[in-house]
Design an enzyme around this catalytic site. Structure first.
Site, short mmCIF file in Angstrom:
data_model
loop_
_atom_site.label_atom_id
_atom_site.label_comp_id
_atom_site.label_asym_id
_atom_site.label_seq_id
_atom_site.Cartn_x
_atom_site.Cartn_y
_atom_site.Cartn_z
N CYS A 43 45.77 32.50 41.18
CA CYS A 43 45.60 33.96 41.14
C CYS A 43 46.75 34.67 41.85
O CYS A 43 47.36 35.57 41.30
CB CYS A 43 44.27 34.34 41.78
SG CYS A 43 44.10 36.11 42.00
N CYS A 48 46.83 36.19 38.25
CA CYS A 48 46.38 37.59 38.24
C CYS A 48 47.32 38.57 38.92
O CYS A 48 47.62 39.63 38.36
CB CYS A 48 45.02 37.71 38.94
SG CYS A 48 43.92 36.33 38.67
N LYS A 51 50.91 38.80 37.38
CA LYS A 51 50.67 39.30 36.01
C LYS A 51 50.38 40.80 36.04
O LYS A 51 50.96 41.58 35.29
CB LYS A 51 49.50 38.52 35.39
CG LYS A 51 49.11 38.87 33.98
CD LYS A 51 48.16 40.02 33.82
CE LYS A 51 46.89 39.95 34.61
NZ LYS A 51 45.88 39.05 34.11
N TYR A 178 43.35 35.29 26.58
CA TYR A 178 43.69 36.28 27.61
C TYR A 178 45.20 36.26 27.89
O TYR A 178 45.86 37.28 27.85
CB TYR A 178 43.05 35.90 28.96
CG TYR A 178 41.62 36.19 29.23
CD1 TYR A 178 41.25 37.30 29.99
CD2 TYR A 178 40.62 35.32 28.81
CE1 TYR A 178 39.93 37.54 30.33
CE2 TYR A 178 39.30 35.56 29.14
CZ TYR A 178 38.95 36.66 29.90
OH TYR A 178 37.65 36.89 30.23
N GLU A 182 47.88 39.14 26.86
CA GLU A 182 48.42 39.96 27.95
C GLU A 182 49.94 39.87 28.00
O GLU A 182 50.63 40.90 28.13
CB GLU A 182 47.82 39.50 29.30
CG GLU A 182 46.36 39.84 29.43
CD GLU A 182 45.72 39.41 30.74
OE1 GLU A 182 44.64 39.91 31.05
OE2 GLU A 182 46.30 38.57 31.46
N ALA A 341 38.11 41.80 32.31
CA ALA A 341 39.02 42.69 31.57
C ALA A 341 40.21 41.90 31.09
O ALA A 341 40.68 40.99 31.78
CB ALA A 341 39.49 43.84 32.46
N HIS A 435 33.19 65.54 33.24
CA HIS A 435 33.98 66.15 32.18
C HIS A 435 35.25 66.77 32.72
O HIS A 435 35.21 67.37 33.79
CB HIS A 435 33.13 67.23 31.49
CG HIS A 435 33.80 67.84 30.31
ND1 HIS A 435 33.95 67.16 29.13
CD2 HIS A 435 34.39 69.06 30.16
CE1 HIS A 435 34.59 67.94 28.27
NE2 HIS A 435 34.87 69.09 28.87
N GLU A 440 32.94 59.68 29.80
CA GLU A 440 31.74 60.49 29.57
C GLU A 440 31.09 60.12 28.24
O GLU A 440 29.88 60.32 28.05
CB GLU A 440 32.04 61.99 29.65
CG GLU A 440 32.93 62.51 28.55
CD GLU A 440 33.20 64.02 28.72
OE1 GLU A 440 32.23 64.79 28.81
OE2 GLU A 440 34.38 64.42 28.75
#
Ligand code: NDP
Length: 452
Positions: A43, A48, A51, A178, A182, A341, A435, A440
């Site tokens: 990582c 991670c 990256k 992934y 990426e 993600a 908003h 939203e």
């Protein structure tokens, strides 16, 4: 029997470091940790963290263009890779030291050496030293896998990409997961002419179909040349680059070929086979819900167990192990509803069931909205955002949430809290919108797009 230590951790990555720290600082255990490479593991050193910094670096050209659309008089004069790489290396040095200091202040003895297991209570170091220990934790992570094709030595993996002397002009990325997706976006963003070959029908297998289609379309629209149903047969060195001979009959030349075709557990050569530790088909160490192997004094956490290969999961597994064995708090880490993600451009954030998985399970309602977000619409970009909720028709619970948008990683983290708490669609509806935002839309989708 007395031992030199209570816990010997092999591997100084996310899982090992967390387990060592909690066992020592909160469990009062005598702990030693061996790391043969740099402290921090995949990582921090080759995953991670570098990256994500490259993701940030690669986003600036679009930001500069958007700034101009907003009236700023700006001009990009190009990317200075050596400057970025030097700063990146300094940041990794800083983080590595932070990891080291955290362990030291928790009272953990650090061995900068390779460790192998001699028997269920003994570890041997490459320095020649032998340490006896009550428990052993294997947290050795994983390593990039490159299929055995002719010319594979011409390709690099994500381990090497951070150390390039120069950025290539033309790059081929192989894989559709992934890492491949990426890096295709990162390289493209940094100005590299980028092609991606993936053997399957659509990239990001395992993610919600509509969402991964949305990401792939956006990547293609940005100029990434994605070829699905295409794999490399062989690589050949030429006078001017690397020729990739592909299954679709093409022969194209690139300056760099990046293989991102999965990772394998780092479990070989540790001495575990002889002791009766059991392995799965990919070499992963088999453990029970408590991360315990078939040898009672030996535990394993993180990518070496190939459960869910994500940093926060390794951390939780390491923490749960330390709580159970050294703090007297039996803890099983629940691998359900793990948000994640993909840091493509745009990002894909995901938690819970995909539409396809949910359909198999029960009757569902799908709420899905795509729209052009205010910020980039104003700048004249065609980018569209996707917000999607999968809802159980029977219980009304939100079973899954999938977001394709700038900062989807940040958004999905918050949606994951509600979903983990068992929020229903009506709970989402009762929540007042913030908003004007993109998110939203998650609380204003009134009618299902489809039922299944
Ligand atoms: P993935 O398992 O995600 O993807 C591997 C890709 O390589 C798939 O597209 C697969 O195809 C393809 N592939 C596998 N074997 C071959 C082969 N022999 N020939 C051609 N293609 C092949 O692995 P990654 O390396 O991308 O990432 C490893 C893990 O790291 C991920 O599972 C993830 O958990 C973690 N990770 C998480 C990130 C994040 O959270 N943002 C970022 C990076 C990594 P097919 O689909 O057909 O099997």
């Amino acid at each position: 029997m007395t031992f030199d230590t209570d816990l010997f951790v092999i591997g100084g990555g996310s899982g090992g470091v967390r387990a060592a720290r909690i066992a020592a600082a909160e469990g009062g255990a005598r702990v030693a940790l061996a790391e043969e490479s740099r402290m921090g593991g995949t990582c921090v050193i080759r995953g991670c963290v570098p990256k994500k910094l490259m993701v940030f670096a690669s986003a600036f050209p679009e930001l500069v263009e958007d700034a101009a659309a907003y009236g700023w008089r700006v001009k990009s004069e190009g990317f200075d890779w050596p400057k970025f790489r030097t700063s990146l290396e300094a940041e990794l040095d800083r983080l590595e030291n932070a990891y080291r200091n955290t362990l030291k202040s928790a009272g953990v003895t650090i061995h900068d050496a390779r460790a192998t297991v001699v028997d269920p209570h003994t570890v041997r170091l490459s320095t020649g030293e032998t340490v006896t220990t009550k428990h052993i934790l294997i947290a050795t992570g994983g390593w990039p896998f490159v299929p055995d094709i002719p010319g594979r030595e011409l390709a690099i993996t994500s381990n090497e990409i951070f150390h390039l002397d120069t950025l290539p002009k033309r790059a081929l990325v192989v894989g559709g997961g992934y890492i491949a997706s990426e890096f295709a976006c990162i390289l493209h963003g940094l100005g590299v002419e980028t092609t991606q070959y993936y053997r399957g029908a659509a990239i990001l297998r395992g993610f919600d179909d509509e969402s991964r289609g949305h990401v792939a379309n956006a990547m293609q629209a940005r100029g990434i040349d994605i070829h699905c149903g295409t794999d490399v047969l062989r690589l050949e060195q030429t006078a001017t680059g690397i020729r990739a001979v592909a299954t679709d009959g093409t022969e194209r030349e690139f300056d760099l070929v990046l293989y991102a075709t999965g990772r394998r557990p780092n479990s070989v050569g540790l001495g575990l086979e002889e002791l009766g530790v059991k392995f799965g088909r990919n070499g992963e160490i088999l453990v029970d819900d408590w991360s315990q192997t078939a040898v009672p004094s030996i535990y394993a956490v993180g990518d070496v167990t190939d459960r869910v290969n994500l940093t926060p999961v390794a951390i939780r597994e390491g923490h749960a192990f330390a709580d159970t064995v050294f703090r007297g708090v039996p803890t099983r880490f629940d691998h359900d509803l793990i948000p994640s993600a993909v840091f493509t451009q745009p990002e894909l954030g995901s938690v819970g069931l995909t539409e396809e998985q949910a359909r198999e399970q029960e009757e569902i309602e799908v709420y899905s909205a795509t729209f052009r977000p205010m910020k980039t619409l104003f700048a004249g970009r065609p980018d569209r955002v996707l917000m999607k909720l999968i809802v159980s028709a029977a219980t009304r619970k939100v079973l899954g949430c999938h977001i394709v948008a700038p900062d989807a990683g940040e958004l999905i983290q918050l949606a994951a809290i509600a979903i983990r708490m068992g929020a229903t669609k009506e709970d989402f509806d009762r929540t007042v919108a913030v908003h004007p935002t993109m998110a939203e839309e998650l609380v204003t989708m009134r009618k299902p797009t489809r039922k299944a």
